[in-house]
Write a protein that holds these residues in place. Structure first.
Motif, PDB file in Angstrom:
ATOM      1  N   LYS A   1      45.486  41.227  47.673  1.00  0.00           N
ATOM      2  CA  LYS A   1      44.985  41.408  46.312  1.00  0.00           C
ATOM      3  C   LYS A   1      46.036  42.000  45.383  1.00  0.00           C
ATOM      4  O   LYS A   1      46.281  41.498  44.284  1.00  0.00           O
ATOM      5  CB  LYS A   1      43.732  42.277  46.312  1.00  0.00           C
ATOM      6  CG  LYS A   1      43.066  42.366  44.934  1.00  0.00           C
ATOM      7  CD  LYS A   1      41.740  43.093  45.014  1.00  0.00           C
ATOM      8  CE  LYS A   1      41.061  43.097  43.646  1.00  0.00           C
ATOM      9  NZ  LYS A   1      39.745  43.780  43.690  1.00  0.00           N
TER      10      LYS A   1
ATOM     11  N   MET B   1      38.230  37.076  41.177  1.00  0.00           N
ATOM     12  CA  MET B   1      36.921  37.427  40.620  1.00  0.00           C
ATOM     13  C   MET B   1      36.040  37.953  41.743  1.00  0.00           C
ATOM     14  O   MET B   1      35.416  37.177  42.473  1.00  0.00           O
ATOM     15  CB  MET B   1      36.291  36.202  39.960  1.00  0.00           C
ATOM     16  CG  MET B   1      37.148  35.616  38.826  1.00  0.00           C
ATOM     17  SD  MET B   1      36.633  33.958  38.341  1.00  0.00           S
ATOM     18  CE  MET B   1      37.193  33.018  39.775  1.00  0.00           C
ATOM     19  N   GLY B   2      36.055  39.243  41.923  1.00  0.00           N
ATOM     20  CA  GLY B   2      35.323  39.839  43.035  1.00  0.00           C
ATOM     21  C   GLY B   2      35.961  39.459  44.346  1.00  0.00           C
ATOM     22  O   GLY B   2      37.113  39.817  44.611  1.00  0.00           O
ATOM     23  N   VAL B   3      35.219  38.699  45.158  1.00  0.00           N
ATOM     24  CA  VAL B   3      35.766  38.258  46.447  1.00  0.00           C
ATOM     25  C   VAL B   3      36.226  36.804  46.387  1.00  0.00           C
ATOM     26  O   VAL B   3      36.591  36.230  47.404  1.00  0.00           O
ATOM     27  CB  VAL B   3      34.722  38.425  47.570  1.00  0.00           C
ATOM     28  CG1 VAL B   3      34.384  39.895  47.765  1.00  0.00           C
ATOM     29  CG2 VAL B   3      33.458  37.608  47.278  1.00  0.00           C
TER      30      VAL B   3
END
Length: 341
Positions: free
Chosen positions: A87, A99-101
C-alpha cells in the motif's frame, strides 16, 4: 496439508526450504530475472505464493490472459492481494487508485499507466519489488511482446525490480523467453533457473503422515507406501490422495481412477497426432522408430518423419514426456485411455 488450494504461507508449506533459500538469496542479491520450472502439480504456485509472504511482491496467474484488459485485471488482483505490504509503495502512483481493499488500474486514456510505467514507478520507491508471472508460457502475441519488452527494460534499467517467470510447460516457457532467439526482447539475458523437483520417498511418506495427523487419522503404513509408489512424489497427486482418503474413499484403486479421469480430461485437449504418440509411449514404445511403427500399424497411414519429430518435441516441451518416458505416472495411465478421432 491436504487443502487442494495453493499454500500462501511459509508456515503452511511443507519442506521446500532449499527452494525458498534460493529465491530469498536471488532477490536479496538483486537478480533481475528468475525462472521457476517444474511439471504440473509439483507445487510451484504454493512455493511462489509462500515465498512472496516475506517480500513486496505481485503474483499474476497468466492463465486466461489473452488481451490487454485481462493483463490489467490480473495486475489489479495482484496488487489487491498484496495490499497489506504494498500500500505505501503504490500510493500516489498515477493510474493506480487504492479504494479501501480494492485496487484499480487505469490503463487507457488520460492519467493512465502501462505495465512498463508501473514497473518504473515501483522502481523509484527504491525498495525491492518482485513481480511473478505464473504460467507465463501461455501468453500469446501481441501481448507477449509487450510483456517481454517490459521485462527486458526492467532487466536493463530498473535495479529494484525482480521478475519471476514460472511455468509447467518447461520447453514452451523457454521458447517464450527466447534467450537464444535474436528476435526476442530477452535475447542474451541471463536468468537464474530453479527447478522444483518431486518429493523423494521419505519426504512423500512424511508429507502424508503429517497431513493425516492434522486430521486425526491413523492410516496403515502399507497404505501410505502404496500411495507414494503410485503417485511418485508429485505433491498435487499426494494431496489428491490424502483429501480423497480423508473424505472416506479408502480404496487406492478408486482414488487412482479418479485421478486418471481428471488427467484424461486434461490430455483430451491435445491434437490427434499428439494423442497417438502418447498412447504409443504409454503402451511401451520407447524410441522414435517404435512410436512410428506403432502409430502406422494402428492407423494405417505413413507419418512423415519430420512431423513425428515435431510432435515428440512438442510433448517434451509440454513436460509430459522426456526421453520417451512419462514424467507423471497418472498421465501414463490416462494416455492409455485417450480416445483418438
Amino acid at each position: 496439508m491436504f487443502d487442494p488450494r495453493p499454500k500462501s504461507s511459509r508456515r503452511e508449506l511443507f519442506d521446500r526450504e532449499r527452494e525458498l533459500k534460493i529465491l530469498d538469496s536471488a532477490t536479496g542479491r538483486g537478480v533481475p530475472l528468475v525462472l521457476v520450472l517444474g511439471i504440473r502439480r509439483i507445487g510451484k504456485t504454493s512455493l511462489l505464493k509462500s515465498f512472496l509472504e516475506a517480500h513486496n511482491g505481485i503474483y499474476l496467474d497468466m492463465r486466461g490472459v489473452r488481451r490487454e484488459v485481462d493483463l490489467y485485471e490480473k495486475l489489479s488482483e495482484g496488487l489487491k492481494s498484496s495490499l497489506s505490504r504494498l500500500k505505501k509503495i503504490i500510493e500516489g502512483i498515477r493510474g493506480v487508485s487504492v479504494m479501501g481493499v480494492e485496487v484499480e488500474i487505469k490503463w487507457r486514456g488520460k492519467d493512465s499507466i502501462s505495465l512498463l510505467g508501473l514497473l518504473e514507478e515501483l522502481n523509484k520507491r527504491k525498495e525491492r519489488v518482485i513481480v511473478v508471472f505464473d504460467e507465463a508460457q501461455l501468453i500469446k502475441p501481441p501481448l507477449s511482446m509487450e510483456i517481454k519488452s517490459a521485462i527486458a527494460y526492467a532487466y536493463d534499467n530498473l535495479e529494484y525490480i525482480t521478475v519471476i517467470l514460472s511455468g509447467s510447460e518447461i520447453g514452451l516457457l523457454r521458447d517464450f523467453i527466447g534467450v537464444e532467439n535474436p528476435e526476442s526482447p530477452l535475447y542474451g539475458r541471463y536468468a537464474l533457473e530453479l527447478v522444483v523437483e518431486r518429493f523423494p520417498v521419505d519426504l512423500s511418506l512424511e508429507f502424508l503422515r503429517r497431513g493425516f495427523r492434522e486430521l486425526g487419522l491413523r492410516v496403515p503404513e502399507e497404505v501410505l507406501e502404496k500411495a507414494v509408489d503410485t503417485f511418485d512424489g508429485i505433491v498435487g497427486w499426494l494431496v489428491f490422495f490424502g483429501r480423497s482418503y480423508a473424505d472416506g474413499v479408502r480404496d487406492l484403486d478408486r482414488i487412482l481412477e479418479a485421478a486418471v479421469r481428471l488427467a484424461v480430461k486434461e490430455l483430451s485437449k491435445l491434437r490427434k497426432r499428439e494423442k497417438l504418440v502418447l498412447k504409443a509411449v504409454a503402451e511401451g514404445a520407447n524410441s522414435w522408430s517404435s512410436i512410428r511403427k506403432t502409430i502406422e500399424e494402428r492407423e494405417g497411414v505413413i507419418i512423415p518423419k519430420s512431423s513425428l519429430t515435431r510432435t515428440i518435441r512438442k510433448l517434451e516441451k509440454l513436460s509430459i514426456i522426456k526421453e520417451y518416458e512419462f514424467l507423471d505416472p497418472v498421465y501414463r495411465e490416462a494416455s492409455k485411455r485417450l480416445i483418438v478421432k
